[in-house]
Scaffold this motif. Structure first.
Motif, short mmCIF file in Angstrom:
data_model
loop_
_atom_site.label_atom_id
_atom_site.label_comp_id
_atom_site.label_asym_id
_atom_site.label_seq_id
_atom_site.Cartn_x
_atom_site.Cartn_y
_atom_site.Cartn_z
N UNK A 68 9.98 4.20 -9.06
CA UNK A 68 8.76 4.50 -9.80
C UNK A 68 8.60 4.05 -11.26
N UNK A 69 9.75 4.50 -12.08
CA UNK A 69 10.02 4.01 -13.39
C UNK A 69 9.93 2.51 -13.58
N UNK A 70 10.36 1.73 -12.96
CA UNK A 70 10.27 0.21 -12.80
C UNK A 70 8.87 -0.20 -12.58
N UNK A 71 8.22 0.42 -11.48
CA UNK A 71 6.88 -0.14 -11.16
C UNK A 71 5.97 0.40 -12.47
N UNK A 112 12.86 7.81 -7.89
CA UNK A 112 12.45 7.77 -9.40
C UNK A 112 12.76 6.67 -10.10
N UNK A 113 13.78 6.01 -10.01
CA UNK A 113 13.92 4.62 -10.59
C UNK A 113 13.12 3.65 -10.15
N UNK A 117 7.67 12.51 -4.68
CA UNK A 117 8.37 12.57 -3.76
C UNK A 117 9.97 12.69 -4.18
N UNK A 118 10.27 12.09 -5.45
CA UNK A 118 11.50 12.04 -5.65
C UNK A 118 11.82 13.54 -6.22
N UNK A 119 10.91 14.32 -6.93
CA UNK A 119 11.17 15.62 -7.09
C UNK A 119 11.42 16.44 -6.05
N UNK A 120 10.66 16.35 -5.03
CA UNK A 120 10.82 17.03 -3.87
C UNK A 120 11.95 16.77 -3.15
N UNK A 146 0.87 -1.13 0.08
CA UNK A 146 -0.04 0.06 -0.10
C UNK A 146 0.83 1.37 0.08
N UNK A 147 2.01 1.24 0.70
CA UNK A 147 2.93 2.39 0.68
C UNK A 147 3.31 2.67 -0.77
N UNK A 148 3.94 1.64 -1.21
CA UNK A 148 4.75 1.92 -2.67
C UNK A 148 3.94 1.33 -3.72
N UNK A 149 2.55 1.49 -3.73
CA UNK A 149 1.83 0.99 -4.78
C UNK A 149 1.46 1.88 -5.79
N UNK A 150 1.78 3.25 -5.87
CA UNK A 150 1.59 4.28 -6.67
C UNK A 150 2.62 4.94 -7.13
N UNK A 151 3.16 4.58 -8.59
CA UNK A 151 4.39 5.23 -8.97
C UNK A 151 4.32 6.76 -8.90
N UNK A 152 3.21 7.40 -9.22
CA UNK A 152 2.86 8.98 -8.87
C UNK A 152 3.43 9.60 -7.88
N UNK A 153 3.14 8.73 -6.64
CA UNK A 153 3.57 9.00 -5.23
C UNK A 153 5.30 9.14 -5.17
#
Length: 705
Positions: free
Chosen positions: A327-330, A324-325, A298-301, A287-294
């Motif tokens: 999120x890209x893989x997900x 960011x990596x 976070x990586x941008x901030x 649930x914590x790492x389910x959405x790549x957008x999040x």
């Protein structure tokens, strides 16, 4: 704890005991050992063993709490919490005795474990060691233990408030045939255990808080008492006494407080868990790492913070790159899965158009006797591959129907219907819709049985089976709704209850010739001669079917087929009319009919007809025949209105609305009142057993005073 207790070496005189008996004796021996540790002196080596075991036990408890799915899976946790607290207190007392008596001999006087913790965390600086110990104790006392105790207290309160609603939901499932008696008993036990568990956790948390306070006091006593013993009894220099006893006291406190902190954390994890089919690790990661957008945001901030001068740029930029990596893989993995699901249909070569075939009898599809059509959002309820429980409940409905009514209902054919609303369903009988409704998968229907207090946020509706006011609510409000007196059921139970109600009310239409023949074949195994003498010698199969349908149409069960067959065999020689045969069968089943309407009652509270109305109806029946077509419309309307008022009075008093009439009028009034008052049952005087007394509570047709 069971594995620990099993590993304890028992005395030789217990060697012949069974495994269960040994485990039952192990617990008292363990408690006695804990109490003995406070009184008897222990050598340093034994202290090392118990301190190591205390740390190992804390780790085992923490890992077990992480891998539990429901709090009740670790039901022994409050007891383990108490025992581990007593173990730490016993070790504190035993180590204090060793520290004060042997501390002048050096830092290893109380064992290697205390010395190692003292050297490792103090690092030669006693002030740092004292501060670290105080911080750990404060964290354990004011944050972890206090929070876990508060969660357990609130959980216990809500569990107790929700118990009546949960019990009503279990009773509703049991009465609807969705669960058996064993399953209902199991659910009631789980409900009671849940309340007891949170109550026990609330009390056990107080022990851990007391243990934190005791740890501080014991450490202060060890330091002050050690200085006094070293200076006054052993003539040590102040610096040497301070070094020895402070190291021993801080090491002793830390070796007890670290396991305490670990077990307090485990307590917080257990009581803060939300019921799910996954352990805590799977839930958090999923649930914590389910959405790549999040992760992208976070990586941008974090990357932006890494560009600020003076910040640890390398650390922030490295962390931003990792996020960011990931999120890209997900995103890439999700896209590949979607493409793989779509490719077979997209890449499949176009099939050649089949040659049009001539129409045949195979094109005529038989009409399903019972059908259930669902919208696409309800497909998971009826799909075996998705764990749909509605199929099991439908099997339970058919089994309970067969046991109570007396014959096996046809199977329910389930299919999806894209023409329905996504969450809608409809129930068909011989291809014709007899009921419909909406059920929202993942939500719960809170039904107000008339005793609920307050309102709930959600979609206001009515129970499709019985028309009671209800509200569709989210799963998070389930316990609150049960605590307010609502009967809370899931979407599958709503559909199953509606289906069960319709099957029961249309039982006469479900009894076809095939079912009647199956009934005769079943009875013929025990009484073949009785069946052979009746069908087809005395009555035809269609006449028997009509008699049974007449009984079912008025809610009379046909479980006692032997009595029905014997009555027909006695009277079918002279009578062939199905309605007259039905009246005779009802008389033979009178005791069962009365028992069904008045279970366990010796006095029957019934309504009856006024004498003038009774004579008038007898005259109309004689003039018009059994169909009652000669009843004047105004009189018929008056009878219907007064019967409805009397039935409402009976129901308000908690009584079953039953109208008692002479035998010749029973069939006429039953057919006449059935459409307007389906809950009203009409009995004749001949159907009442002689052992029952009658109390008339209302007169239909009486002139107002």
């Amino acid at each position: 704890m069971n594995s620990f207790m099993s590993s304890i070496r028992l005395p030789s005189w217990m060697g012949g005991m069974s495994g269960a008996a040994s485990k039952s004796v192990a617990a008292p021996i363990l408690i006695i050992m804990l109490l003995a540790m406070m009184v008897l002196p222990l050598p340093a080596f034994i202290l090392d063993i118990f301190f190591s075991f205390n740390i190992a036990l804390a780790i085992v408890v923490l890992l077990t709490s992480l891998y539990t799915v429901k709090p009740l899976d670790f039901m022994a946790f409050p007891t383990i919490l108490l025992i581990s607290t007593m173990l730490r207190l016993s070790l504190n007392v035993a180590s204090t005795r060793v520290v004060l008596t042997e501390g002048h001999n050096g830092p290893d006087a109380a064992g290697k474990v205390i010395e190692a913790f003292g050297h490792f965390l103090i690092g030669g600086n006693y002030t740092v060691g004292i501060v670290v110990f105080i911080i750990l104790t404060i964290i354990n006392f004011t944050v972890v233990t206090k929070g876990a105790g508060r969660i357990a207290e609130v959980g216990a309160r809500f569990a107790l408030d929700a118990m009546p609603g949960k019990q009503m939901a279990i009773d509703a499932d049991l009465n609807a045939g969705l669960i058996g008696e064993a399953e209902a008993r199991k659910r009631r036990s789980e409900t009671a255990q849940e309340a007891e568990f949170y109550g026990a956790m609330d009390g056990a948390s107080k022990y851990v808080r007391g243990d934190a306070v005791a740890g501080i006091l014991v450490t202060v006593i060890n330091v002050v008492g050690g200085l006094l013993v070293g200076l006054l009894q052993h003539d040590m220099a102040f610096a040497d006494a301070l070094k020895n006893y402070t190291l021993l006291a801080i090491g002793d406190g830390l070796v007890a407080q670290i396991p305490s902190l670990v077990i307090s954390t485990a307590a917080g994890i257990v009581v803060s868990r939300v019921a799910s089919e996954q352990d805590i690790g799977t839930q958090v990661i999923g649930q914590l790492f389910a959405k790549p957008q999040v992760l992208y945001i976070t990586a941008a901030i974090v990357g932006g913070m890494g560009l600020i001068p003076g910040m640890p740029n390398l650390v922030f930029l490295l962390l931003a790159g990792v996020l960011a990596g990931s999120a890209y893989l997900m995103s890439r993995k999700a896209g590949s899965a979607a493409a793989a699901a779509a490719d077979p249909a997209a890449e499949a070569p176009p099939a050649a158009a089949p040659e049009q075939e001539e129409a045949s009898w195979q094109d005529i599809m038989p009409v399903d006797t019972l059908g259930l059509e669902v919208g696409y959002r309800l497909i998971p309820l009826v799909d075996k591959t998705q764990g749909g429980e509605l199929l099991k409940r439908i099997k339970g409905i058919r089994k309970k129907f067969a046991q109570e009514v007396g014959f096996l209902a046809p199977p329910v054919h389930i299919r999806d219907n894209l023409e329905l609303k996504p969450s809608a369903y409809r129930i068909t009988l011989k291809g014709v819709e007899v009921g419909n409704g909406e059920a929202f998968n993942g939500q719960f229907l809170a039904i107000n049985p008339g005793m609920a207090s307050g309102t709930l946020p959600g979609l206001v509706t009515t129970d499709p089976a019985f028309g009671l006011p209800a509200t569709w609510i989210d799963a998070a409000l389930r316990d609150q709704a049960q605590g307010m007196g609502y009967t809370v059921v899931d979407a599958g139970t709503v559909v199953a209850t509606h289906l069960n109600h319709l099957i029961t009310s249309h039982a006469s239409e479900l009894l076809g010739r095939a079912e009647v023949q199956s009934l005769l074949d079943h009875l013929g195994k025990d009484a073949p001669k009785l069946v052979e003498d009746l069908v087809p010698k005395l009555v035809s199969l269609s006449t028997l079917q009509k008699v049974l349908q007449n009984l079912l149409a008025e809610g009379v069960h046909i479980r006692d087929m032997r009595s029905i067959i014997e009555t027909l065999a006695e009277h079918a020689v002279h009578i062939q009319d199905p309605n007259e045969l039905t009246a005779l069968v009802r008389i033979s089943l009178g005791r069962a009919i009365v028992q069904q309407l008045f279970p366990g009652a010796a006095e029957l509270s019934v309504m009856t007809l006024d004498n003038r109305l009774e004579r008038l109806l007898m005259q109309a029946l004689a003039a018009s025949g059994a169909d009652g077509a000669g009843i004047e419309p105004g009189l018929a309307d008056t009878i219907a209105q007064q019967a409805q008022q009397a039935a409402a009075q009976q129901e308000a008093l908690g009584l079953t609305p039953v109208l008692l009439v002479p035998g010749p009028l029973r069939a006429l009034l039953s057919r006449f009142l059935r459409r307007a008052l389906p809950q009203l049952k009409v009995l004749s005087h001949a159907e009442i057993p002689e052992s029952k007394t009658i109390r008339v509570t209302a007169l239909v047709g009486a002139q107002p005073a």
